[in-house]
Write an enzyme that holds these catalytic residues in place. Structure first.
Site, PDB file in Angstrom:
ATOM      1  N   SER A  24       0.874  -1.169   0.000  1.00 46.04           N
ATOM      2  CA  SER A  24       0.000   0.000   0.000  1.00 46.04           C
ATOM      3  C   SER A  24       0.915   1.224   0.000  1.00 46.04           C
ATOM      4  CB  SER A  24      -0.940  -0.025   1.209  1.00 46.04           C
ATOM      5  OG  SER A  24      -1.700   1.151   1.278  1.00 46.04           O
ATOM      6  N   TYR A  37      -5.254   8.233  -5.605  1.00 43.59           N
ATOM      7  CA  TYR A  37      -4.173   7.358  -5.141  1.00 43.59           C
ATOM      8  C   TYR A  37      -4.422   6.962  -3.683  1.00 43.59           C
ATOM      9  CZ  TYR A  37       0.538   5.584  -4.227  1.00 43.59           C
ATOM     10  OH  TYR A  37       1.597   4.781  -3.894  1.00 43.59           O
ATOM     11  N   LYS A  86      -5.065   3.187  -2.213  1.00 47.51           N
ATOM     12  CA  LYS A  86      -4.166   2.596  -1.214  1.00 47.51           C
ATOM     13  C   LYS A  86      -4.891   2.335   0.110  1.00 47.51           C
ATOM     14  CE  LYS A  86      -0.435   2.104  -3.700  1.00 47.51           C
ATOM     15  NZ  LYS A  86       0.038   0.752  -4.042  1.00 47.51           N
TER      16      LYS A  86
HETATM   17  N1  LIG Z   1       8.400   4.770  -4.219  1.00 44.46           N
HETATM   18  C1  LIG Z   1       7.583   5.309  -3.361  1.00 44.46           C
HETATM   19  O1  LIG Z   1       7.813   6.429  -2.885  1.00 44.46           O
HETATM   20  C2  LIG Z   1       6.344   4.580  -2.938  1.00 44.46           C
HETATM   21  C3  LIG Z   1       5.701   4.999  -1.767  1.00 44.46           C
HETATM   22  C4  LIG Z   1       4.574   4.336  -1.332  1.00 44.46           C
HETATM   23  C5  LIG Z   1       4.100   3.254  -2.046  1.00 44.46           C
HETATM   24  N2  LIG Z   1       4.735   2.849  -3.205  1.00 44.46           N
HETATM   25  C6  LIG Z   1       4.168   1.709  -3.901  1.00 44.46           C
HETATM   26  O2  LIG Z   1       5.193   0.778  -4.162  1.00 44.46           O
HETATM   27  C7  LIG Z   1       4.842  -0.027  -5.296  1.00 44.46           C
HETATM   28  C8  LIG Z   1       6.025  -0.113  -6.241  1.00 44.46           C
HETATM   29  O3  LIG Z   1       6.302   1.188  -6.725  1.00 44.46           O
HETATM   30  P1  LIG Z   1       7.783   1.714  -6.965  1.00 44.46           P
HETATM   31  O4  LIG Z   1       8.027   2.794  -6.023  1.00 44.46           O
HETATM   32  O5  LIG Z   1       8.724   0.595  -7.041  1.00 44.46           O
HETATM   33  O6  LIG Z   1       7.594   2.424  -8.383  1.00 44.46           O
HETATM   34  P2  LIG Z   1       8.202   2.093  -9.836  1.00 44.46           P
HETATM   35  O7  LIG Z   1       9.677   2.121  -9.782  1.00 44.46           O
HETATM   36  O8  LIG Z   1       7.497   3.038 -10.748  1.00 44.46           O
HETATM   37  O9  LIG Z   1       7.721   0.600 -10.127  1.00 44.46           O
HETATM   38  C9  LIG Z   1       6.361   0.315 -10.205  1.00 44.46           C
HETATM   39  C10 LIG Z   1       6.111  -1.088 -10.738  1.00 44.46           C
HETATM   40  O10 LIG Z   1       4.686  -1.242 -10.824  1.00 44.46           O
HETATM   41  C11 LIG Z   1       4.309  -1.662 -12.115  1.00 44.46           C
HETATM   42  N3  LIG Z   1       3.328  -0.752 -12.741  1.00 44.46           N
HETATM   43  C12 LIG Z   1       3.375   0.595 -12.816  1.00 44.46           C
HETATM   44  N4  LIG Z   1       2.334   1.044 -13.527  1.00 44.46           N
HETATM   45  C13 LIG Z   1       1.639  -0.042 -13.928  1.00 44.46           C
HETATM   46  C14 LIG Z   1       0.478  -0.234 -14.734  1.00 44.46           C
HETATM   47  N5  LIG Z   1      -0.179   0.804 -15.260  1.00 44.46           N
HETATM   48  N6  LIG Z   1       0.046  -1.494 -14.948  1.00 44.46           N
HETATM   49  C15 LIG Z   1       0.713  -2.546 -14.412  1.00 44.46           C
HETATM   50  N7  LIG Z   1       1.831  -2.422 -13.665  1.00 44.46           N
HETATM   51  C16 LIG Z   1       2.276  -1.190 -13.444  1.00 44.46           C
HETATM   52  C17 LIG Z   1       5.537  -1.665 -12.995  1.00 44.46           C
HETATM   53  O11 LIG Z   1       5.658  -2.980 -13.477  1.00 44.46           O
HETATM   54  P3  LIG Z   1       6.146  -3.360 -14.964  1.00 44.46           P
HETATM   55  O12 LIG Z   1       6.587  -2.075 -15.631  1.00 44.46           O
HETATM   56  O13 LIG Z   1       7.273  -4.290 -14.703  1.00 44.46           O
HETATM   57  O14 LIG Z   1       4.971  -3.978 -15.597  1.00 44.46           O
HETATM   58  C18 LIG Z   1       6.706  -1.271 -12.093  1.00 44.46           C
HETATM   59  O15 LIG Z   1       7.704  -2.252 -12.078  1.00 44.46           O
HETATM   60  C19 LIG Z   1       3.602   0.632  -5.900  1.00 44.46           C
HETATM   61  O16 LIG Z   1       2.452  -0.091  -5.508  1.00 44.46           O
HETATM   62  C20 LIG Z   1       3.596   2.025  -5.272  1.00 44.46           C
HETATM   63  O17 LIG Z   1       2.305   2.568  -5.203  1.00 44.46           O
HETATM   64  C21 LIG Z   1       5.835   3.490  -3.656  1.00 44.46           C
END
Ligand SMILES: NC(=O)c1ccc[n+]([C@@H]2O[C@H](COP(=O)([O-])OP(=O)(O)OC[C@H]3O[C@@H](n4cnc5c(N)ncnc54)[C@H](OP(=O)(O)O)[C@@H]3O)[C@@H](O)[C@H]2O)c1
Length: 285
Positions: free
Chosen positions: A137, A151, A155
């Site tokens: 989340s 968003y 979440k």
């Molecule tokens: N980084 C932060 O600050 C943060 C904070 C709180 C929560 N999160 C959560 O952490 C998780 C991973 O995010 P991240 O920070 O690692 O970001 P990221 O580097 O942008 O990676 C996101 C991953 O999610 C997949 N994704 C993105 N858009 C998508 C779509 N439209 N359809 C299907 N898959 C999609 C992509 O998979 P593919 O391209 O391989 O298909 C990508 O590998 C997410 O759920 C995000 O909401 C992140």
């Protein structure tokens, strides 16, 4: 339970947290099935040749694609131990600045994809009477920021469904953890991942200021994704993992502030809240 040769299924693995998890797990000799919208991008990004790695091209919003991916994982490795619903993306804009289509797509990827995976993995986990589902989340699912209503809503949904899932599957030997990261240095805030409204309305000055603040943070977030991945791997090895895992000092502070606000407001309005009972003794408050 230690992490000795478990089978992991991780969604959204070509970048960010997903990629860090896959690489750390393969380095540790684990069996890893990982999904991406683009299998070749995933293979290139991971860049590890190993029979322990099953890269899968999956459309997470499509039930049969998800079902097939889990079937392949089970056929390849004989079981599934840890499922990490990680795929997701940020979407910014006041509610009236985002279309129904944009809003539904954000829920499709951030919520319904997670439900698809849970729906199709549970039969394997039930049969095994073991497993750990880890849903990613966000602190936005506890204390959302201005300009991120959709968003935050998505979440929150992930937190809500995880809480009840945990209770529903406990007696089946399946554990559930919901992870709420703060800001981490992944691709999350890059134009590749993030969606911002393409039809901004001038009146929403606070929304614009909030988005500008977040965009400026890109590349300078306090959170280290490698440490986040290591922490997620650590809790999967616990006999009694937490239902909630916050990641990052910012998440910790935002969550505690939110709890204080919630607590104070509930107490402040206690009399009005409880006055709706057929009988309520106000002198007890
Ligand atoms: N980084 C932060 O600050 C943060 C904070 C709180 C929560 N999160 C959560 O952490 C998780 C991973 O995010 P991240 O920070 O690692 O970001 P990221 O580097 O942008 O990676 C996101 C991953 O999610 C997949 N994704 C993105 N858009 C998508 C779509 N439209 N359809 C299907 N898959 C999609 C992509 O998979 P593919 O391209 O391989 O298909 C990508 O590998 C997410 O759920 C995000 O909401 C992140």
């Amino acid at each position: 339970m230690d992490n000795n040769k478990k089978v992991w299924f991780i969604t959204g693995a070509s970048k960010g947290f997903g990629l860090s998890l896959v690489k750390q797990l393969l380095d540790a000799g684990q069996l890893v099935a990982a999904t991406s919208r683009n299998q070749q991008e995933l293979i290139d990004a991971v860049n590890i040749q190993s029979n322990n790695f099953l890269p899968l091209q999956v459309d997470l919003v499509n039930e049969s694609s998800v079902s097939l991916a889990l079937q392949h994982t089970h056929e390849a490795f004989g079981r599934i131990d840890v499922v990490i619903n990680n795929a997701g993306y940020g979407i910014g804009g006041a509610i009236e600045e985002l279309t129904d289509k944009e809003t539904r797509l954000a829920f499709d990827v951030n919520v319904f994809a997670t439900l698809n995976v849970i729906r199709f993995v549970m039969p394997y986990l039930r049969k095994q009477r073991s497993g750990h589902i880890i849903n990613i989340s966000s602190i936005a699912g506890i204390a959302p920021g201005t300009g991120w209503a959709i968003y935050g809503a998505a979440k929150y949904a992930v937190i809500g469904l995880s809480e009840v899932l945990a209770a529903d599957v406990k007696s089946l030997g399946v554990k559930v953890t919901v992870v709420a990261p703060g800001a981490f240095r992944t691709n999350f805030l890059t134009p590749d991942s993030l969606t911002l409204t393409s039809t901004p309305i001038e009146d929403y000055e606070d929304v614009r200021a909030s988005h500008a603040k977040y965009l400026k943070m890109d590349g300078e977030q306090a959170g280290d994704p490698e440490k986040a991945a290591a922490s997620i791997i650590k809790i999967a090895g616990e006999d009694n993992p937490p239902l909630y895992l916050l990641l990052g000092g910012d998440a910790y502070n935002r969550a505690l502030n939110k709890l204080d606000t919630l607590h104070n407001e509930i107490r402040e309005w206690q009399d009005l809240t409880c006055s709706t009972d057929f009988e309520y003794d106000l002198s007890n408050s």
